[in-house]
Design an enzyme around this catalytic site. Structure first.
Site, PDB file in Angstrom:
ATOM      1  N   GLY A  10       0.828  -1.209   0.000  1.00 54.55           N
ATOM      2  CA  GLY A  10       0.000   0.000   0.000  1.00 54.55           C
ATOM      3  C   GLY A  10       0.856   1.250   0.000  1.00 54.55           C
ATOM      4  O   GLY A  10       1.762   1.394   0.824  1.00 54.55           O
ATOM      5  N   TYR A  13      -0.763   7.089   2.869  1.00 55.05           N
ATOM      6  CA  TYR A  13       0.035   7.948   3.757  1.00 55.05           C
ATOM      7  C   TYR A  13       1.061   7.124   4.523  1.00 55.05           C
ATOM      8  O   TYR A  13       2.229   7.501   4.618  1.00 55.05           O
ATOM      9  CB  TYR A  13      -0.869   8.680   4.742  1.00 55.05           C
ATOM     10  CG  TYR A  13      -1.712   9.730   4.076  1.00 55.05           C
ATOM     11  CD1 TYR A  13      -1.217  11.001   3.859  1.00 55.05           C
ATOM     12  CD2 TYR A  13      -3.001   9.436   3.638  1.00 55.05           C
ATOM     13  CE1 TYR A  13      -1.974  11.959   3.226  1.00 55.05           C
ATOM     14  CE2 TYR A  13      -3.769  10.396   3.010  1.00 55.05           C
ATOM     15  CZ  TYR A  13      -3.247  11.656   2.804  1.00 55.05           C
ATOM     16  OH  TYR A  13      -4.001  12.598   2.170  1.00 55.05           O
ATOM     17  N   GLU A 171     -17.239  17.443   5.116  1.00 57.84           N
ATOM     18  CA  GLU A 171     -16.327  18.046   4.127  1.00 57.84           C
ATOM     19  C   GLU A 171     -16.905  17.914   2.714  1.00 57.84           C
ATOM     20  O   GLU A 171     -16.818  18.835   1.907  1.00 57.84           O
ATOM     21  CB  GLU A 171     -14.942  17.383   4.203  1.00 57.84           C
ATOM     22  CG  GLU A 171     -14.202  17.762   5.478  1.00 57.84           C
ATOM     23  CD  GLU A 171     -12.695  17.543   5.384  1.00 57.84           C
ATOM     24  OE1 GLU A 171     -12.290  16.469   4.913  1.00 57.84           O
ATOM     25  OE2 GLU A 171     -11.939  18.443   5.784  1.00 57.84           O
TER      26      GLU A 171
HETATM   27  P1  FAD Z   1      -4.572   5.120   2.474  1.00 53.97           P
HETATM   28  O1  FAD Z   1      -4.012   6.477   2.450  1.00 53.97           O
HETATM   29  O2  FAD Z   1      -6.041   4.953   2.210  1.00 53.97           O
HETATM   30  O3  FAD Z   1      -3.762   4.238   1.411  1.00 53.97           O
HETATM   31  C1  FAD Z   1      -3.975   2.873   1.182  1.00 53.97           C
HETATM   32  C2  FAD Z   1      -3.264   2.494  -0.106  1.00 53.97           C
HETATM   33  O4  FAD Z   1      -3.340   1.101  -0.286  1.00 53.97           O
HETATM   34  C3  FAD Z   1      -3.884   3.133  -1.358  1.00 53.97           C
HETATM   35  O5  FAD Z   1      -2.873   3.658  -2.188  1.00 53.97           O
HETATM   36  C4  FAD Z   1      -4.578   1.963  -2.045  1.00 53.97           C
HETATM   37  O6  FAD Z   1      -4.667   2.109  -3.450  1.00 53.97           O
HETATM   38  C5  FAD Z   1      -3.686   0.810  -1.637  1.00 53.97           C
HETATM   39  N1  FAD Z   1      -4.364  -0.492  -1.651  1.00 53.97           N
HETATM   40  C6  FAD Z   1      -5.533  -0.817  -1.049  1.00 53.97           C
HETATM   41  N2  FAD Z   1      -5.801  -2.118  -1.261  1.00 53.97           N
HETATM   42  C7  FAD Z   1      -4.787  -2.609  -2.011  1.00 53.97           C
HETATM   43  C8  FAD Z   1      -4.484  -3.898  -2.518  1.00 53.97           C
HETATM   44  N3  FAD Z   1      -5.290  -4.940  -2.307  1.00 53.97           N
HETATM   45  N4  FAD Z   1      -3.359  -4.047  -3.230  1.00 53.97           N
HETATM   46  C9  FAD Z   1      -2.511  -2.997  -3.444  1.00 53.97           C
HETATM   47  N5  FAD Z   1      -2.745  -1.779  -2.979  1.00 53.97           N
HETATM   48  C10 FAD Z   1      -3.856  -1.574  -2.255  1.00 53.97           C
HETATM   49  N6  FAD Z   1      -7.298  12.229   8.016  1.00 53.97           N
HETATM   50  C11 FAD Z   1      -6.659  13.285   8.581  1.00 53.97           C
HETATM   51  O7  FAD Z   1      -5.706  13.079   9.351  1.00 53.97           O
HETATM   52  N7  FAD Z   1      -7.027  14.583   8.332  1.00 53.97           N
HETATM   53  C12 FAD Z   1      -8.030  14.884   7.463  1.00 53.97           C
HETATM   54  O8  FAD Z   1      -8.333  16.060   7.241  1.00 53.97           O
HETATM   55  C13 FAD Z   1      -8.718  13.811   6.822  1.00 53.97           C
HETATM   56  N8  FAD Z   1      -9.668  14.073   5.911  1.00 53.97           N
HETATM   57  C14 FAD Z   1     -10.239  13.034   5.210  1.00 53.97           C
HETATM   58  C15 FAD Z   1     -11.148  13.344   4.196  1.00 53.97           C
HETATM   59  C16 FAD Z   1     -11.712  12.321   3.450  1.00 53.97           C
HETATM   60  C17 FAD Z   1     -12.674  12.669   2.339  1.00 53.97           C
HETATM   61  C18 FAD Z   1     -11.373  10.950   3.732  1.00 53.97           C
HETATM   62  C19 FAD Z   1     -11.999   9.832   2.911  1.00 53.97           C
HETATM   63  C20 FAD Z   1     -10.480  10.641   4.748  1.00 53.97           C
HETATM   64  C21 FAD Z   1      -9.895  11.673   5.502  1.00 53.97           C
HETATM   65  N9  FAD Z   1      -8.955  11.406   6.504  1.00 53.97           N
HETATM   66  C22 FAD Z   1      -8.318  12.456   7.138  1.00 53.97           C
HETATM   67  C23 FAD Z   1      -8.568  10.019   6.851  1.00 53.97           C
HETATM   68  C24 FAD Z   1      -7.302   9.611   6.104  1.00 53.97           C
HETATM   69  O9  FAD Z   1      -7.441   9.857   4.724  1.00 53.97           O
HETATM   70  C25 FAD Z   1      -6.947   8.148   6.331  1.00 53.97           C
HETATM   71  O10 FAD Z   1      -6.900   7.911   7.715  1.00 53.97           O
HETATM   72  C26 FAD Z   1      -5.594   7.822   5.681  1.00 53.97           C
HETATM   73  O11 FAD Z   1      -5.712   7.925   4.277  1.00 53.97           O
HETATM   74  C27 FAD Z   1      -5.098   6.437   6.075  1.00 53.97           C
HETATM   75  O12 FAD Z   1      -3.848   6.234   5.485  1.00 53.97           O
HETATM   76  P2  FAD Z   1      -3.373   4.766   5.088  1.00 53.97           P
HETATM   77  O13 FAD Z   1      -1.949   4.868   4.687  1.00 53.97           O
HETATM   78  O14 FAD Z   1      -3.748   3.788   6.141  1.00 53.97           O
HETATM   79  O15 FAD Z   1      -4.292   4.368   3.829  1.00 53.97           O
END
Ligand code: FAD
Length: 401
Positions: A10, A13, A171
């Protein structure tokens, strides 16, 4: 000596920042690092409400992985993870067979939480990826076009239901209030025909947020025509709208589901013990019983000891976990001490569309344009951490006011 293999799943972030930090912290001969992601780009999930409403082009939210990753040190594979075989220390990819690892970092993000409500998966949209928001934006425009081309003009086309008035719901509603007047002008439709209804099961919008800020947000959005229905659980989603717990039906051709998230389903499918798809990780971010598996971001559950409840999953925490995860991977490889993850919550800002936002930074409450400027500073700061000033200049939100 054989180099240990680090596999990161993944490029969100958590995963992207772990890869970037590892490329700075480890030298070529210390580890063989691979990053796997579904797409060849990293996207900013926290911005997705904007392209969903159509107020920002989706390309602004995505960054080509090759543009920011040191591909001399990290191998990138564009593929979908199909299974994590933790007992064999391998990961099965949809198209590229199996990869083995010595250390695994799972940062696969989240999926929409439907709470088992019938019809949500089939009939509602979710703000979860670049592809999903492209579809939402196109669908909204199509509804305006349809309305004009039907003989009997059905206002269901112009009724937009947002289920959930949490952070994402608010939002998105804020952005929609900015976009609707533009669409009305483009399609020659009177603004009074369009309804934006925000339905929330809790007694208030933005549950858990400071009450003064909630009041500011609700007053502002109501002044832009949003109808809030709090204390209103939805019992079913249908092709014709939603049915509320009391049996009332709200007709609409568009339901956007934003009632929270659960961890990626691969977590449970791969046999990790989880709560709503999130693993309660050890203090050093490793999965209990799996000393070589780190879980970060929305797939990880950590408890806020002060209130004995899980921290809500946020990008802020995912980014901070990437730093601890990097430190701990390096510690395992070099034989030094691992450290415990301690979230440092710097604040939360919710945008309300245009130059409006509400938030708390440190102990200070922010409203209106100053909150909106702060939100942009937060967004730009992340870009800076990821790709320095060039990335801020390329993708940042440079107009603060
Ligand atoms: P993500 O950033 O979601 O990344 C996951 C990655 O894994 C993606 O690139 C995806 O394509 C990849 N992936 C998934 N499944 C597979 C697979 N099977 N094989 C290969 N790749 C895969 N948080 C804040 O702190 N402040 C904010 O203001 C805020 N605003 C938000 C607004 C919105 C509209 C949304 C939807 C969320 C918001 N959040 C905010 C929450 C925040 O976006 C998430 O907590 C954050 O993105 C989590 O990061 P992550 O790295 O766990 O996953």
């Amino acid at each position: 000596m054989k180099k240990p293999k680090i596999l990161i799943l993944g490029a969100g972030y958590g995963g992207m920042m772990t890869a970037t930090r590892l490329s700075k912290e480890l030298s070529y001969n210390e580890a063989e690092i691979t990053l796997v992601n579904k797409h060849n780009y990293h996207y900013q999930t926290t911005w997705l409400h904007e392209p969903a409403a159509g107020t920002l082009h989706h390309d602004r939210t995505r960054i080509l992985i090759d543009d920011v990753l040191d591909t001399n040190k990290i191998k990138f594979i564009k593929d979908t993870v199909a299974k994590i075989n933790k007992d064999d220390k391998t990961v099965t990819l949809a198209n590229n067979g199996e990869l083995s690892y010595d250390y695994l970092v799972i940062g696969l993000g989240s999926e929409p939480e439907t709470f088992g409500i019938p019809g949500v998966k089939e009939h509602a949209f979710a703000i979860r990826s670049v592809n999903s928001v492209r579809q939402i934006r196109e669908h909204i425009e199509y509804m305006f076009a349809n309305y004009n081309n039907e003989e009997v003009k059905s206002e269901d086309y112009l009724t937009f239901i947002v289920a959930g008035a949490g952070f994402t719901g608010i939002e998105f509603v804020g952005e929609l209030t900015e976009r609707v007047p533009e669409l009305c002008e483009e399609f020659d439709i009177d603004r009074s025909k369009v309804r934006i209804i925000n339905v929330e099961a809790s007694p208030t919008a933005l549950p858990g947020f400071d009450s003064e800020l909630v009041e500011y947000a609700v007053d502002l959005l109501e002044s832009r025509g949003v109808e809030f229905k709090t204390n209103t659980p939805i019992k079913e989603c249908t092709p014709d709208g939603v049915i509320l717990a009391d049996g009332t039906e709200i007709k609409s051709k568009t339901v956007i589901w934003t009632t929270g998230v659960r961890g990626n389903s691969l977590i449970e499918e791969s046999g990790f013990e989880a709560m709503r798809g999130r693993v309660k990780v050890d203090p050093d971010l490793r999965a209990p019983g799996h000393d070589n598996v780190f879980i970060i971001g929305d797939c990880a559950l950590i408890i806020n000891e002060e209130i004995n409840r899980p921290y809500p999953p946020t990008a802020q925490i995912a980014i901070q976990q990437a730093y601890t995860c990097t430190h701990n991977l390096k510690a395992l490889i070099t034989g030094s001490e691992l450290k415990a993850f301690k979230p440092e919550i710097k604040g939360t800002v919710a945008s309300l569309g245009g130059d409006e936002a509400v938030g708390v930074v440190g102990k200070k409450k922010l409203y209106g344009t100053s909150a909106s400027a702060m939100k942009k500073v937060i967004d730009n700061r992340y870009l800076y951490l990821l790709g320095g000033i060039p990335l801020v200049l390329k993708k940042g939100k440079l107009k603060l006011f």
